[in-house]
Design an enzyme around this catalytic site. Structure first.
Site, short mmCIF file in Angstrom:
data_model
loop_
_atom_site.label_atom_id
_atom_site.label_comp_id
_atom_site.label_asym_id
_atom_site.label_seq_id
_atom_site.Cartn_x
_atom_site.Cartn_y
_atom_site.Cartn_z
N LYS A 1 0.82 -1.22 0.00
CA LYS A 1 0.00 0.00 0.00
C LYS A 1 0.85 1.27 0.00
CE LYS A 1 -2.31 -0.72 3.80
NZ LYS A 1 -1.72 -1.99 4.27
N ARG B 1 -9.79 1.60 9.08
CA ARG B 1 -9.37 0.22 9.35
C ARG B 1 -10.41 -0.53 10.16
NH1 ARG B 1 -3.41 1.27 9.04
NH2 ARG B 1 -2.34 -0.72 9.20
N ARG C 1 11.45 -5.96 5.14
CA ARG C 1 11.39 -4.54 5.52
C ARG C 1 11.96 -4.34 6.92
NH1 ARG C 1 5.65 -1.71 5.23
NH2 ARG C 1 5.38 -2.66 7.28
N ARG D 1 11.72 -1.33 11.41
CA ARG D 1 10.48 -0.92 12.07
C ARG D 1 10.18 -1.80 13.28
NH1 ARG D 1 5.48 0.45 8.12
NH2 ARG D 1 4.35 -0.54 9.82
N ARG E 1 -0.40 -8.43 13.50
CA ARG E 1 -0.95 -7.39 12.61
C ARG E 1 -1.80 -8.02 11.51
NH1 ARG E 1 4.07 -4.69 10.62
NH2 ARG E 1 2.70 -3.38 9.39
P1 AMP Z 1 0.61 1.02 8.76
O1 AMP Z 1 1.88 1.73 8.44
O2 AMP Z 1 -0.55 1.55 7.99
O3 AMP Z 1 0.73 -0.48 8.67
O4 AMP Z 1 0.29 1.35 10.29
C1 AMP Z 1 1.20 0.99 11.33
C2 AMP Z 1 0.47 0.93 12.67
O5 AMP Z 1 -0.10 2.22 12.96
C3 AMP Z 1 -0.71 -0.03 12.73
O6 AMP Z 1 -0.30 -1.35 13.00
C4 AMP Z 1 -1.52 0.58 13.87
O7 AMP Z 1 -0.94 0.31 15.13
C5 AMP Z 1 -1.35 2.07 13.62
N1 AMP Z 1 -2.42 2.57 12.71
C6 AMP Z 1 -2.28 3.09 11.45
N2 AMP Z 1 -3.46 3.45 10.95
C7 AMP Z 1 -4.40 3.18 11.90
C8 AMP Z 1 -5.80 3.31 11.96
N3 AMP Z 1 -6.53 3.79 10.92
N4 AMP Z 1 -6.43 2.92 13.11
C9 AMP Z 1 -5.72 2.43 14.15
N5 AMP Z 1 -4.41 2.26 14.14
C10 AMP Z 1 -3.73 2.62 13.03
#
Ligand code: AMP
Length: 195
Positions: A14, A89, A128, A134, A145
């Site tokens: 994404k 989400r 990654r 990360r 996740r």
């Molecule tokens: P991502 O980079 O989109 O995979 O997001 C990394 C982490 O940020 C996720 O595993 C969540 O802990 C938090 N996160 C990102 N977007 C959201 C969201 N819309 N709602 C809740 N937590 C989020």
């Protein structure tokens, strides 16, 4: 006007596709994950609260997430369109986004679902982890996740499908090929850069 949402499992690509599409359409890519990571890095109050959830692979509570998105999509650079990556989400976040956009007389145009099989996304995320370090890319957290995605986020696709706005894109293969697939599918729906 192009208001797009990218949805897919962690590791489906994404973030990479969001950057490319945003550039092509001259719209901002809005990633809640990036915004949270920025806040964690800079040790802001929001970052300190979000970190504990992120490190475990859990979602950050809506009370910390929704206002952040409301502010971001209301900024000047998002008036002509935006590409959301990683929000909504949860079902509650869908309702929240609908109301944020409705207040502005807007709605989502297209939901781009990026698919990739589990082995591939785990492989990508572990890579990654080595490249970017990360904190949420360790194997147990990756598995959590993916579980959280399946439980809480995958069901959103049917909500948007019932509105007839989902395009499903195979996220496997070369980055440029995946972008091309997305651009073709968007064009078929009348969304082309510069229109
Ligand atoms: P991502 O980079 O989109 O995979 O997001 C990394 C982490 O940020 C996720 O595993 C969540 O802990 C938090 N996160 C990102 N977007 C959201 C969201 N819309 N709602 C809740 N937590 C989020």
């Amino acid at each position: 006007m192009s208001r797009f949402l990218l949805i897919g499992a962690p590791g489906a690509g994404k973030g990479t596709q969001a950057e490319r599409l945003a550039q092509t359409f001259s719209i901002p890519a809005i990633s809640t994950g990036d915004i949270f990571r920025f806040n964690v890095k800079n040790e802001t109050a929001l970052g300190k609260q979000a970190k504990a959830f992120m490190d475990r692979g859990e979602y950050v509570p809506d009370s910390l997430t929704n206002d952040l998105v409301r502010d971001r999509v209301s900024q000047a650079d998002a008036v002509e369109g935006f590409l959301l990556d990683g929000f909504p989400r949860t079902g509650d976040q869908v309702v929240e986004l609908d109301s944020i956009l409705a207040e502005q007389g807007k709605s989502l145009d297209v939901v781009i679902q990026l698919t990739a099989d589990t082995d591939e996304v785990v492989r990508r995320l572990l890579n990654r982890a080595i490249e970017q370090g990360r904190a949420d890319d360790t194997e147990p957290v990756i598995r959590r996740r993916l579980e959280v995605y399946e439980e809480q986020t995958a069901p959103l696709i049917s909500i948007y499908a019932s509105r007839g706005i989902v395009i499903m894109i195979d996220g496997l293969g070369e980055v440029a090929d995946v972008t091309e697939r997305i651009l073709e599918a968007l064009a078929a729906r009348g969304f082309e850069p510069g229109l």
